[in-house]
Motif scaffolding. Structure first.
Motif, mmCIF file in Angstrom:
data_model
loop_
_atom_site.group_PDB
_atom_site.id
_atom_site.type_symbol
_atom_site.label_atom_id
_atom_site.label_comp_id
_atom_site.label_asym_id
_atom_site.label_seq_id
_atom_site.Cartn_x
_atom_site.Cartn_y
_atom_site.Cartn_z
ATOM 1 N N GLY A 268 0.897 -1.243 0.193
ATOM 2 C CA GLY A 268 0.278 -0.030 0.077
ATOM 3 C C GLY A 268 0.816 1.235 -0.017
ATOM 4 N N ALA A 269 1.883 1.155 0.065
ATOM 5 C CA ALA A 269 3.284 2.364 0.106
ATOM 6 C C ALA A 269 2.754 2.912 -1.186
ATOM 7 N N PHE A 270 2.696 2.710 -2.315
ATOM 8 C CA PHE A 270 2.407 3.429 -3.555
ATOM 9 C C PHE A 270 1.423 4.368 -3.417
ATOM 10 N N TYR A 271 0.413 4.030 -2.872
ATOM 11 C CA TYR A 271 -0.685 4.800 -2.932
ATOM 12 C C TYR A 271 -0.522 6.228 -1.737
ATOM 13 N N GLY A 272 0.244 5.484 -0.647
ATOM 14 C CA GLY A 272 0.313 6.872 0.203
ATOM 15 C C GLY A 272 1.284 7.784 -0.308
ATOM 16 N N GLU A 273 2.464 7.411 -1.080
ATOM 17 C CA GLU A 273 3.566 8.177 -1.824
ATOM 18 C C GLU A 273 2.890 9.032 -2.818
ATOM 19 N N ALA A 274 2.175 8.259 -3.539
ATOM 20 C CA ALA A 274 1.607 9.022 -5.064
ATOM 21 C C ALA A 274 0.689 10.004 -4.573
ATOM 22 N N VAL A 275 -0.220 9.486 -3.826
ATOM 23 C CA VAL A 275 -1.282 10.583 -3.419
ATOM 24 C C VAL A 275 -1.024 11.580 -2.207
ATOM 25 N N GLY A 276 -0.517 10.816 -1.127
ATOM 26 C CA GLY A 276 -0.221 11.598 0.006
ATOM 27 C C GLY A 276 0.859 12.598 -0.149
ATOM 28 N N HIS A 277 1.744 12.106 -0.815
ATOM 29 C CA HIS A 277 3.079 13.120 -0.765
ATOM 30 C C HIS A 277 3.366 13.828 -2.290
ATOM 31 N N ASP A 278 3.339 12.947 -3.367
ATOM 32 C CA ASP A 278 3.533 13.600 -4.711
ATOM 33 C C ASP A 278 2.290 14.357 -5.012
ATOM 34 N N MET A 279 1.277 13.986 -4.974
ATOM 35 C CA MET A 279 -0.087 14.684 -5.558
ATOM 36 C C MET A 279 -0.548 15.918 -4.750
ATOM 37 N N LEU A 280 -0.800 15.458 -3.306
ATOM 38 C CA LEU A 280 -1.040 16.459 -2.370
ATOM 39 C C LEU A 280 0.055 17.372 -2.019
ATOM 40 N N GLY A 281 1.247 17.048 -2.219
ATOM 41 C CA GLY A 281 2.392 18.018 -1.857
ATOM 42 C C GLY A 281 2.567 19.095 -2.934
ATOM 43 N N LYS A 282 2.026 18.716 -4.304
ATOM 44 C CA LYS A 282 2.056 19.933 -5.159
ATOM 45 C C LYS A 282 0.928 20.521 -5.095
ATOM 46 N N VAL A 283 -0.258 20.174 -4.527
ATOM 47 C CA VAL A 283 -1.344 21.057 -4.216
ATOM 48 C C VAL A 283 -1.187 21.745 -2.968
ATOM 49 N N GLY A 284 -0.595 21.423 -1.934
ATOM 50 C CA GLY A 284 -0.263 22.138 -0.629
ATOM 51 C C GLY A 284 1.041 23.196 -0.656
ATOM 52 N N GLY A 285 1.762 23.034 -1.751
ATOM 53 C CA GLY A 285 3.009 23.771 -1.590
ATOM 54 C C GLY A 285 3.724 23.836 -2.970
ATOM 55 N N GLY A 286 4.820 24.385 -3.011
ATOM 56 C CA GLY A 286 5.545 24.542 -4.438
ATOM 57 C C GLY A 286 6.402 23.195 -4.131
ATOM 58 N N ALA A 287 6.207 22.189 -4.762
ATOM 59 C CA ALA A 287 6.955 20.978 -4.559
ATOM 60 C C ALA A 287 8.245 21.060 -5.539
ATOM 61 N N GLU A 288 9.363 20.637 -5.030
ATOM 62 C CA GLU A 288 10.574 20.539 -5.625
ATOM 63 C C GLU A 288 10.848 21.845 -6.308
ATOM 64 N N LYS A 289 10.684 23.062 -5.352
ATOM 65 C CA LYS A 289 11.127 24.311 -5.999
ATOM 66 C C LYS A 289 10.447 24.774 -7.042
ATOM 67 N N HIS A 290 9.401 24.300 -7.452
ATOM 68 C CA HIS A 290 8.446 24.531 -8.290
ATOM 69 C C HIS A 290 7.441 25.687 -8.116
ATOM 70 N N TRP A 291 7.209 26.307 -7.224
ATOM 71 C CA TRP A 291 6.345 27.259 -6.815
ATOM 72 C C TRP A 291 6.397 28.389 -8.069
ATOM 73 N N ALA A 292 5.151 28.983 -8.045
ATOM 74 C CA ALA A 292 5.013 30.128 -8.841
ATOM 75 C C ALA A 292 3.771 30.677 -8.663
ATOM 76 N N PRO A 293 3.568 31.791 -8.803
ATOM 77 C CA PRO A 293 2.138 32.565 -8.571
ATOM 78 C C PRO A 293 1.256 32.295 -9.207
ATOM 79 N N PRO A 294 -0.280 32.577 -9.051
ATOM 80 C CA PRO A 294 -1.309 32.581 -10.100
ATOM 81 C C PRO A 294 -0.963 33.367 -11.373
ATOM 82 N N GLY A 295 -1.298 32.939 -12.452
ATOM 83 C CA GLY A 295 -1.144 33.944 -13.763
ATOM 84 C C GLY A 295 0.059 33.326 -14.449
ATOM 85 N N THR A 296 0.977 32.533 -13.910
ATOM 86 C CA THR A 296 2.122 32.107 -14.519
ATOM 87 C C THR A 296 1.844 31.342 -15.802
#
Length: 581
Positions: A268-296
């Protein structure tokens, strides 16, 4: 909407007129249209496919994980060296492993470290996206318009770039366009005859393969559009034409086996990492220093969708005025909800909106076909002249290749003290054609301007990727380090890298590349016996030199590499030290 297209008569000896004639001939049949699109795609996508170095960081991560599948024979779990890579489903890795296996069977030398083989699925995906864009556009436009829309999309810089990268996004785009082509026919044909089998297969196969390639993205794109359209129609009954029960069963039959296998293998670790870390990490913050403001995305769109971006921007008022029509409502439902979602998410990468660009191209040509670009009346017997603000916007068409040409020449001279002479003729020709596109637009020949822009793009892609980038040695840090390894007078040396940990080096050197964290650990690695090589980045050089002097180990310098690290956006300098028995 009442279609009225203004098209000046081709003049003899006129390049724009010749292009209009080619478009007319190609539009005479679907076979000709697809042949022209295929030729355009290959001209834009093939140059540089093999010579472009592995582009850090995502591309070599995908390629290395696929390579490890071949090395281990494990086609369920996804790993990068010893680390589980539970971010995306298995589709792209299977596709890359299959092309590498085919390369090995055909006798391609060093197939497992030949990055061009790993890019073949992306090439296929990009070509398929262009052809499927034509098929999708036929639901909205006559053959000539559909061909022009597909060509505008196929030549855009973002698709050209993704065709050259061994990642998920070109295949994802093809899957998305296939599903939207089916969804469009269900929406525009509601209440009429049932959808044909080919349309149903395209929709559900795009959905299934898309899930295996990038998880929920195709269902998300289509689901957002279907929701908006159902609210507009005050009913979701039109979706029944897609045979959702049978289609869902078909999709599950394709995707369920691997998802069940990875759940069992990873606990079950795949789902925890893919959803909990990769997907939600991008929604909650700028994952891997790829943050940019709206309008980019809106800002970079003028580069990523070149040469069509300026024309697309001018079609926005048309889309607003015609938003009540079924065709424009569907295209806006394809574009706007997903675009707004991506603008709101903190993590931003330019390719995220690539699957929305076919709809932008179709909407742009729809505006052209209805005479929206005509503007004010011109002289008698001549096409209407677009207003000044429109001509200023279309000035972006020549601006992009000019800026790119100057940037490439400046980079080559700054880092390598060379001028990329091989690519300059085509670069300048692309600039000249882009200027002609601007001039044609100013004279009211909008379709001709688009065609000239497309041809400019078909010259720019091979100029940059096929002729100029091979001369930019500063970008090829990892391949040059691998060449030092290959030049040692011993077979299969053990290799370590201190301070430089790019995935491209892992891909080219091997899965067993060591990455010590200190100079002392690097010296210990070199002294562990056998033929050994260590790369030392300049910032770690003092620590390494002190540890080497203290150890008394006879590690001799065997090379130096200086260049530009694309991932870090900075200059790097490395020295190579070897212990050779």
């Amino acid at each position: 909407m009442t279609a009225r297209q203004v098209a000046p008569r081709p003049a003899r000896g006129d390049a724009g007129g010749f292009l209009e004639s080619v478009l007319a001939v190609a539009s005479a049949s679907h076979a000709r249209a697809c042949a022209l699109l295929l030729a355009l795609c290959l001209v834009c996508f093939l140059p540089g496919l093999a010579s472009l170095q592995p582009m850090d960081r995502d591309e070599p991560r995908f390629a290395q994980a696929s390579k490890q599948m071949r090395e281990t024979g494990d086609y369920v779990d996804i790993r990068f060296q010893g680390e589980a890579r539970h971010k995306k489903p298995v589709g792209i890795y299977w596709a890359q492993a299959a092309t590498v296996a085919a390369g090995e069977a055909l006798g391609v030398p060093h197939a497992r470290t030949t990055i061009g083989l790993y890019r073949i699925p992306s090439l296929i995906g990009a070509v398929a996206a262009g052809l499927l864009a034509y098929w999708a556009a036929l639901a909205f436009l006559p053959r000539r318009g559909a061909l022009l829309a597909a060509a505008l999309f196929s030549s855009c810089l973002m698709l050209v770039a993704e065709a050259h990268l061994a990642k998920t996004d070109a295949l994802l785009c093809a899957c998305t366009v296939a599903s939207f082509g089916g969804l469009a026919r269900a929406w525009l044909g509601r209440g009429r005859a049932p959808l044909d089998t080919a349309t149903l297969i395209a929709f559900w196969l795009g959905m299934a393969i898309g899930i295996l390639v990038k998880g929920p993205m195709v269902p998300l794109f289509c689901g957002l559009a279907a929701l908006v359209l159902s609210v507009r129609a005050r009913s979701g009954g039109w979706l029944l034409a897609l045979r959702p029960g049978l289609g869902a069963a078909f999709t599950l039959l394709i995707v369920a086996p691997w998802f069940a296998a990875i759940a069992w293998k990873s606990g079950g670790a795949f789902y925890g990492e893919a959803v909990g870390h990769d997907m939600l990490g991008k929604v909650g913050g700028g994952a891997e220093k790829h943050w940019a403001p709206p309008g980019t995305y809106l800002l970079v769109f003028f580069a990523t969708f070149w040469p069509g971006a300026a024309f697309a921007a001018l079609s926005v008022p048309f889309a607003w005025r015609q938003r009540g029509t079924d065709a424009v409502a569907f295209l806006l439902a394809w574009i706007v909800p997903a675009w707004a979602l991506f603008e709101a998410v903190p993590t931003k990468l330019p390719h995220y909106v690539l699957p929305l660009m076919p709809a932008v191209a179709i909407l742009t040509i729809l505006a052209l076909q209805h005479g929206f670009f005509a503007g004010q009346e011109g002289k008698p017997g001549r096409p209407p002249v677009p207003p000044l603000r429109a001509r200023i916007t279309v000035a972006l068409v020549p601006l992009v290749p000019m800026a790119l040409t100057l940037g490439l020449v400046g980079f080559a001279w700054s880092f390598d003290r060379v001028v990329p002479w091989a690519g300059l003729p085509l670069l300048l020709a692309a600039c000249a054609l882009a200027v002609l596109a601007f001039v044609a637009f100013g004279r009211g020949a909008v379709e001709r301007a688009m065609l000239l822009g497309i041809v400019a793009a078909s010259l720019l892609a091979p100029a940059v990727l096929g002729l100029t980038q091979p001369a930019l040695a500063a970008l090829k840090v990892s391949p040059r380090l691998a060449a030092i390894r290959d030049g040692l007078p011993c077979a299969a040396p053990m290799v370590a890298s201190l301070g430089y940990r790019e995935p491209s080096l892992v891909f080219l050197i091997g899965t067993d590349l060591a990455t010590p964290g200190t100079g002392a650990e690097t010296v210990a690695f070199l002294g562990a016996g056998g033929c050994r090589l260590a790369f030392v980045e300049s910032r770690a050089a003092p620590d390494f030199a002190a540890a080497l002097a203290q150890s008394g180990l006879n590690a001799r310098p065997v090379g130096q590499v200086s260049g530009f690290n694309i991932n870090g956006g900075r200059r790097v300098d490395l020295s190579a030290y070897a212990v050779i028995p």
